[in-house]
Design an enzyme around this catalytic site. Structure first.
Site, PDB file in Angstrom:
ATOM      1  N   PHE A 194       0.824  -1.222   0.000  1.00 32.59           N
ATOM      2  CA  PHE A 194       0.000   0.000   0.000  1.00 32.59           C
ATOM      3  C   PHE A 194       0.850   1.260   0.000  1.00 32.59           C
ATOM      4  CE2 PHE A 194      -2.511  -3.148   2.604  1.00 32.59           C
ATOM      5  CZ  PHE A 194      -3.326  -3.534   1.559  1.00 32.59           C
ATOM      6  N   PRO A 252      -9.934  -8.698 -15.778  1.00 29.59           N
ATOM      7  CA  PRO A 252     -11.042  -8.115 -15.014  1.00 29.59           C
ATOM      8  C   PRO A 252     -11.203  -8.723 -13.620  1.00 29.59           C
ATOM      9  CG  PRO A 252     -11.731  -8.607 -17.254  1.00 29.59           C
ATOM     10  CD  PRO A 252     -10.362  -9.202 -17.091  1.00 29.59           C
ATOM     11  N   GLU A 285      -5.183   2.190  -7.320  1.00 26.20           N
ATOM     12  CA  GLU A 285      -5.449   3.247  -6.345  1.00 26.20           C
ATOM     13  C   GLU A 285      -6.796   3.952  -6.511  1.00 26.20           C
ATOM     14  OE1 GLU A 285      -0.972   4.488  -7.106  1.00 26.20           O
ATOM     15  OE2 GLU A 285      -1.585   4.752  -5.047  1.00 26.20           O
TER      16      GLU A 285
END
Ligand code: MOS
Length: 744
Positions: A250, A638, A710
């Site tokens: 992150f 996807p 993000e």
């Protein structure tokens, strides 16, 4: 026929390794004769280390060495540390990824006697076992001169230092505001957050003469290699950084932290491999954070809702040893059509560890203020908040006078609002009920810049039938192994099961950081280039004397389904390599952004629609439904792409409702563990319905992909706050929203 693999839901190629525990994360590695490092943290947040008493610890069982200021070698600090929060500037810098060496904390361990934050390392105990090292670390005694700490942004009057290069201004925002009929002037705050990656930061360092190998949980093996090379004054070829699997980062693992330097020093001192795994408590102090921020937004519109002025002035925390800047307003000048806009950023020094990028750094914080402000303005205007946004859609990038490469925000609004049922919303506060519960519906936009950087890759066709792809980037859990394999499978026609992907090793051709949502757009063009190159090399081999297509023109051959064909005859690459004979043939390529950045503005857009339920009887707030539509160009996979958005939405719920790193007045964190630092858990997470539009952005790269890590977190906390207002009439401008804020 070559099967189309790109763009299809492909399960993770490393899924089985992960499920069976075979994926080797950093702390899974154990080297022969390995010793263990355990850091000794400062117990004060501000002051001086007067004396370190290591005698008792030195005598403790199993202790091999104690590394501290008194015996630490002279090292060279890393020198390429742009004070840039979003790192976007870094990604765009002209030098290649292969040369970058930014670190998380510029100050070298034990550099001076200053203590600048709680948990700053004052020593590293090295022992024969982890338990011995930890026990001895508790015997190290320190005497401090304690100074008054600045425990955080919200407990200081310091206005901070202006980050001049963040400032943006167009038109006359102050003048336009003065004369506008409808105005808003509000302040928003966001608490400090800490990255809560499941996998702890860890380093295992070992030296062979002057060669350093280090296993590290990092989002950038190449960056860390370069940083270590510079710090230790050795050539980059003599440093290897390995990170095969990462339990997420992150942002906290983008740039190297001091534990890695300490561990490498310790290993050299004791002449053995040293393994240091930070505790969760240490992860809170020494490995970055999303700094607390305060944002002042002044906004004005005409009576029809056309935006006339936006001023967005922000402050973020930084440490006393670095000048970290969070680019909070960076998305504001591009978010809506408005002629008069200004953005400024200041940084305020506090006694916290140096902040770093945390998922959608800067823009996600900015989106909290901007998207709540839009909701407030809509209420002021008596307008539907979605309608207000539609009114102010920016047809071009207002900052650069460039066309968007692909802006499908309106389709995102249409799709998500339809699936959510937004037209059934009764705008009256508290009007929508279900039994005891009051229902609130809110929405917000999501957006993130599309970035692309430099990358090299290598592809080998092997006589054993395998195709191996290698790139010095890494998979932080997002699915990079899988999309690289998909790309090679699609371009060679070789099934996924025979594609081997090597990542997470700085000896591989230099790849990018896994950050900024740019890995996909950066890596795949290089993989494609290397695949085309290896096919070309194969053709050359195939037409040589004695080879299956001897005497033919290379151009007359076509490669499909793992075979070369001249139109009448097909020979597999395995048969070609065996006929020559050769074990393998390899191809390489570099890929970099071109001049497309001068022609288009590349951003992704999306919209979140959130339902919350407030039960005033028992003071319970729950997010009960999230419907989001995001346009990221083309999703290579996807399945993993949607998973990224869902994860980011959950993280946005954390920002909006739970996450806060809390300091006492002395500057010590008191919720530095998974129990007290609250993140959303399964019971908090509702149905999340994400749709990705499919509008390939071929201006950006041949695959049309803009990246997805993000964007999903941006706007989420605002959408929750807006929904809470709709239910309760309480406008919460301080994140996270607390139950106490909602009780009368
Ligand atoms: Mo992301 S904050 O660039 O890892």
């Amino acid at each position: 026929m070559t099967e189309t693999i790109i763009g299809h839901r492909t399960t993770r190629v490393d899924g089985e390794l992960k499920l069976t525990g075979k994926a080797d994360y950093t702390s899974d590695h154990n080297l022969p004769n390995q010793a263990y490092g355990y850091p000794v943290p400062s117990t004060i947040a501000c002051g001086k280390l007067l004396e370190l008493d290591i005698d008792e610890a030195r005598q403790a069982p199993g202790v091999i060495e104690i590394v501290h200021r008194g015996n630490f070698p002279q090292l060279q600090p890393s020198d390429n540390n742009p004070a840039c929060g979003t790192a976007a500037r870094l990604y765009r810098s002209p030098s290649t990824m292969a040369e970058q060496n930014k670190v998380g904390e510029v100050r070298l361990p034990f550099e001076d006697d200053g203590i600048h934050y709680e948990g700053q390392y004052i020593a590293l105990v090295v022992a024969d076992t982890f338990e011995h090292a930890r026990a001895a670390a508790r015997l190290v005694k320190a005497r401090y001169e304690v100074h008054e700490a600045v425990p955080g942004l919200f407990s200081t009057d310091d206005e901070g230092e202006e980050a001049g290069d963040e400032a943006v201004s167009r038109g006359d925002p102050a003048g336009a505001y003065e004369t506008a009929p409808v105005k808003l002037d509000q302040t928003y705050t966001i608490a400090m957050e800490t990255h809560m990656a499941m996998e702890m930061h860890a380093s295992i360092a070992t030296w062979e003469d002057d060669r350093l190998t280090i296993y590290e949980s990092t989002q950038g093996v190449v960056f860390q290699r370069n940083a270590l090379a510079q710090i230790f004054g050795i050539p980059p070829e003599k440093v290897t950084v390995i990170a095969h699997y990462i339990g997420s980062g992150f942002g906290s693992k983008l740039f190297m932290w001091p534990h890695a330097v300490m561990t490498a020093v310790a290993s050299r001192m004791v002449g053995r491999p040293v393994k240091t795994v930070l505790s969760r408590q240490q992860n809170f102090c020494n490995a970055g954070n999303r700094p607390a921020s305060r944002q002042h937004v002044r906004m004005a519109a005409d009576r029809d809702g056309k935006l006339l002025s936006i001023r967005h002035d922000s402050q973020n925390e930084t440490s006393f040893i670095d000048s970290y800047t969070e680019s909070i307003g960076s998305g504001t000048p591009r978010a809506y059509a408005c002629d008069n806009v200004s953005v400024s950023q200041r940084r305020v020094q506090v006694n916290h560890g140096t902040p770093t990028s945390m998922r959608a750094p800067g823009e996600v914080s900015g989106s909290v203020a901007l998207e709540i402000a839009m909701d407030e303005l809509a209420i002021e205007l008596g307008m539907d908040p979605l309608e207000l946004r539609r009114k102010n859609f920016a047809e071009r990038d207002p900052t650069a006078d460039l066309p968007w490469s692909g802006n499908h925000l309106r389709e995102c609004w249409d799709d998500a609002s339809r699936r959510f049922g937004w037209e059934k919303r009764n705008p009256e506060i508290g009007s929508m009920r279900d039994g005891h519960e009051i229902i609130g519906w809110g929405m917000a936009d999501a957006t993130w810049e599309a970035m692309r950087s430099h990358c090299k890759a290598r592809v080998e066709l092997r006589a054993d039938g395998k195709v191996q792809v290698a790139c010095g980037t890494q998979d932080i859990g997002t699915g990079t192994y899988t999309i690289v394999a998909q790309t090679a499978a699609e371009l060679t026609g070789v099934p996924l099961s025979r594609i081997e992907v090597k990542l997470g090793d700085s000896m591989l051709p230099a790849g990018p950081l896994s950050g900024g949502s740019m890995a996909t757009a950066t890596v795949l063009p290089a993989v494609a280039g290397a695949t085309r190159d290896v096919i070309e090399q194969l053709k050359q081999i195939a037409i040589a004397d004695g080879a299956p297509f001897a005497g033919k023109e290379a151009d007359s051959l076509e490669f499909k389904n793992g075979e070369l064909s001249d139109g009448s005859r097909s020979v597999s690459f395995v048969d070609i390599l065996n006929a020559v004979p050769r074990g393998m043939v390899e191809g390489e390529a570099s890929a970099a952004p071109g001049d497309e950045q001068d022609k288009f503005s590349f951003r992704s857009f999306g919209a979140h629609f959130v339902e919350i339920r407030w039960d005033p009887g028992i003071s319970r707030l729950r997010v009960s439904r999230v419907v989001s539509t995001i346009d990221i160009g083309r999703a290579i996979n996807p399945l993993t792409a949607k998973n990224q958005v869902e994860g980011a939405i959950v993280m946005g719920m954390g920002m909006g409702m739970f996450e806060e790193t809390e300091y006492d007045p002395a500057g010590n964190i008191y919720n530095n563990n998974y129990a007290d630092y609250v993140v959303p858990v399964h019971a908090d997470i509702p149905d999340i319905e994400v749709e990705l539009l499919d509008n390939p952005d071929y201006n950006f790269n041949e695959f049309g992909a803009r990246g997805v890590g993000e964007i999903g977190i941006t706007g989420m906390a605002a959408a929750i706050s807006n929904a809470v207002y709709h239910a309760t009439g309480k406008r919460i401008r301080d994140m996270p929203i607390k139950i106490a804020d909602l009780i009368d």
